[in-house]
Motif scaffolding. Structure first.
Motif, PDB file in Angstrom:
ATOM      1  N   SER A 235       0.969  -1.262   0.002  1.00  0.00           N
ATOM      2  CA  SER A 235       0.019  -0.077  -0.007  1.00  0.00           C
ATOM      3  C   SER A 235       0.690   1.226   0.124  1.00  0.00           C
ATOM      4  O   SER A 235       2.051   1.310   0.709  1.00  0.00           O
ATOM      5  CB  SER A 235      -0.992   0.104   1.267  1.00  0.00           C
ATOM      6  OG  SER A 235      -0.040   0.161   2.369  1.00  0.00           O
ATOM      7  N   ARG A 237       1.680   5.050   0.800  1.00  0.00           N
ATOM      8  CA  ARG A 237       1.101   6.287   1.857  1.00  0.00           C
ATOM      9  C   ARG A 237       2.326   7.211   1.794  1.00  0.00           C
ATOM     10  O   ARG A 237       3.329   6.819   2.099  1.00  0.00           O
ATOM     11  CB  ARG A 237       0.932   5.619   3.186  1.00  0.00           C
ATOM     12  CG  ARG A 237      -0.075   4.540   3.155  1.00  0.00           C
ATOM     13  CD  ARG A 237      -0.536   4.100   4.550  1.00  0.00           C
ATOM     14  NE  ARG A 237      -1.570   2.992   4.984  1.00  0.00           N
ATOM     15  CZ  ARG A 237      -1.862   2.616   5.903  1.00  0.00           C
ATOM     16  NH1 ARG A 237      -1.213   2.679   6.987  1.00  0.00           N
ATOM     17  NH2 ARG A 237      -2.826   1.557   5.797  1.00  0.00           N
ATOM     18  N   THR A 241       5.989   2.942  -0.029  1.00  0.00           N
ATOM     19  CA  THR A 241       5.455   1.853  -0.301  1.00  0.00           C
ATOM     20  C   THR A 241       5.521   0.806   1.182  1.00  0.00           C
ATOM     21  O   THR A 241       6.644   0.813   1.530  1.00  0.00           O
ATOM     22  CB  THR A 241       5.705   0.984  -1.377  1.00  0.00           C
ATOM     23  OG1 THR A 241       5.522   1.736  -2.599  1.00  0.00           O
ATOM     24  CG2 THR A 241       4.941  -0.366  -1.432  1.00  0.00           C
ATOM     25  N   SER A 277      -6.225  -5.959  -7.155  1.00  0.00           N
ATOM     26  CA  SER A 277      -5.811  -4.707  -7.246  1.00  0.00           C
ATOM     27  C   SER A 277      -4.493  -4.498  -8.054  1.00  0.00           C
ATOM     28  O   SER A 277      -4.061  -3.663  -8.885  1.00  0.00           O
ATOM     29  CB  SER A 277      -5.381  -4.357  -5.837  1.00  0.00           C
ATOM     30  OG  SER A 277      -6.447  -4.123  -5.205  1.00  0.00           O
ATOM     31  N   GLN A 289       5.108  -2.964  -7.129  1.00  0.00           N
ATOM     32  CA  GLN A 289       3.982  -3.535  -6.118  1.00  0.00           C
ATOM     33  C   GLN A 289       3.568  -4.708  -6.418  1.00  0.00           C
ATOM     34  O   GLN A 289       2.339  -5.047  -6.126  1.00  0.00           O
ATOM     35  CB  GLN A 289       2.839  -2.540  -6.381  1.00  0.00           C
ATOM     36  CG  GLN A 289       3.224  -0.957  -5.976  1.00  0.00           C
ATOM     37  CD  GLN A 289       2.085  -0.154  -6.064  1.00  0.00           C
ATOM     38  OE1 GLN A 289       1.077  -0.473  -5.342  1.00  0.00           O
ATOM     39  NE2 GLN A 289       2.104   0.961  -6.752  1.00  0.00           N
TER      40      GLN A 289
END
Length: 303
Positions: A235, A237, A241, A277, A289
């Motif tokens: 994720s 933010r 990562t 995702s 990712q």
């Protein structure tokens, strides 16, 4: 409804990449173990050999046993000189020249056997304490150290007798030494874990749950049937990562040297959502990712 996600083109790319990998196992040099006062050399050797056997079983390293390493005979002679015992720099240079990546040392702190009378028979229990330390050669940095304590369970009754007591000293010591295999396996999982990724193709889905998938780790990495892995989802933010656990896998089949098939045993919905995702990302983002995996200890009740 069974849904199988398949991408032939991506499979080809991944297959070529996997074949191109050159899996080099770290070279691990196993030192002689030291024994604390009261511990016999014979018992110390039993513990060391059990550690070597456990390491060999994991298939994680290229093991170099000091007993058979001819290239370090000079090092052994040098270290017999009292002045050289503390010369860590010279020792590290010698080990580096022999292409070792890590050194495993150990200390057997205690191996004592007690006896007591049970139903007219003499029964024996063993208390085994030892520690191991893993050091990186090039930096002389301690990677991990761990002390292990095998004392009688204290459960008592019939179960306690089965777990703790033997009808000879030798059997009592052997019973304690037999626990070393699981010690070393858990030690490596926690301190030196295997890490890889979930292969984003050929995963099996039922409704909104991921059932099976492939990972990019196999026999050449030391993966075995029954091993467990955490699935870590990324994720982003504030431009950074981070990864958090969304599920767990159990290896059902080691396909080849660099790939294994796994069953999702925990978090099947969350793992599927994380994969969905990932699939929605563009190619550049996917490279950054991927769903990561990390080896973890088996649950207390695992089959």
């Amino acid at each position: 409804m069974l849904k199988i996600v398949l991408s032939v083109a991506l499979f080809c790319v991944v297959a070529i990449a996997v074949q191109a990998q050159d899996v080099k196992k770290p070279r691990l040099y196993v030192e002689y173990f030291t024994e604390a006062n009261g511990v016999s050399k014979a018992d110390g050797d039993k513990v060391r050999q059990a550690v070597i056997d456990a390491l060999s079983k994991t298939k994680r390293f290229e093991l170099v046993d000091r007993d058979v390493e001819s290239s370090l005979k000079k090092e052994e002679e040098r270290r017999s000189d009292e002045k050289a015992m503390g010369d860590e720099k010279a020792r590290t240079q010698t080990m580096s020249a022999a292409a070792h990546d890590y050194i495993l040392s150990g200390n057997v702190l205690g191996c004592s056997v007690k006896s007591e009378q049970k139903d007219g028979k003499t029964m024996y229990t063993c208390v085994l304490n030892y520690s191991v330390t893993l050091t990186e050669v090039t930096t002389s940095t301690t990677v991990a150290t761990k002390a292990f304590d095998h004392s009688p369970s204290g459960i008592g009754g019939t179960v306690g007798k089965l777990l703790d007591m033997s009808d000879s000293k030798e059997k009592a010591i052997a019973g304690a030494v037999n626990m070393i295999s699981s010690d070393i396996q858990d030690f490596l999982i926690k301190e030196f874990p295997l890490e890889g990724t979930v292969i984003p193709l050929d995963y099996e889905v039922k409704k909104d749950k991921m059932v099976k998938c492939y990972i990019d780790l196999g026999a050449e990495h030391g993966v075995k049937k029954g091993d467990y892995f955490s699935v870590l989802s990324p994720s982003v933010r504030a431009g950074r990562t981070t990864y958090s656990e969304v599920g767990r896998l159990r290896v059902e089949e080691v396909v080849d040297g660099t790939m294994s098939q796994c069953k999702v045993v925990q978090g099947d919905k969350r793992v599927f959502a994380a994969m969905e995702s990932f699939q929605a990302l563009d190619e550049a983002a996917q490279k950054k990712q991927a769903l990561k995996i990390k080896s973890t200890v088996a649950p207390l009740l695992s089959f």
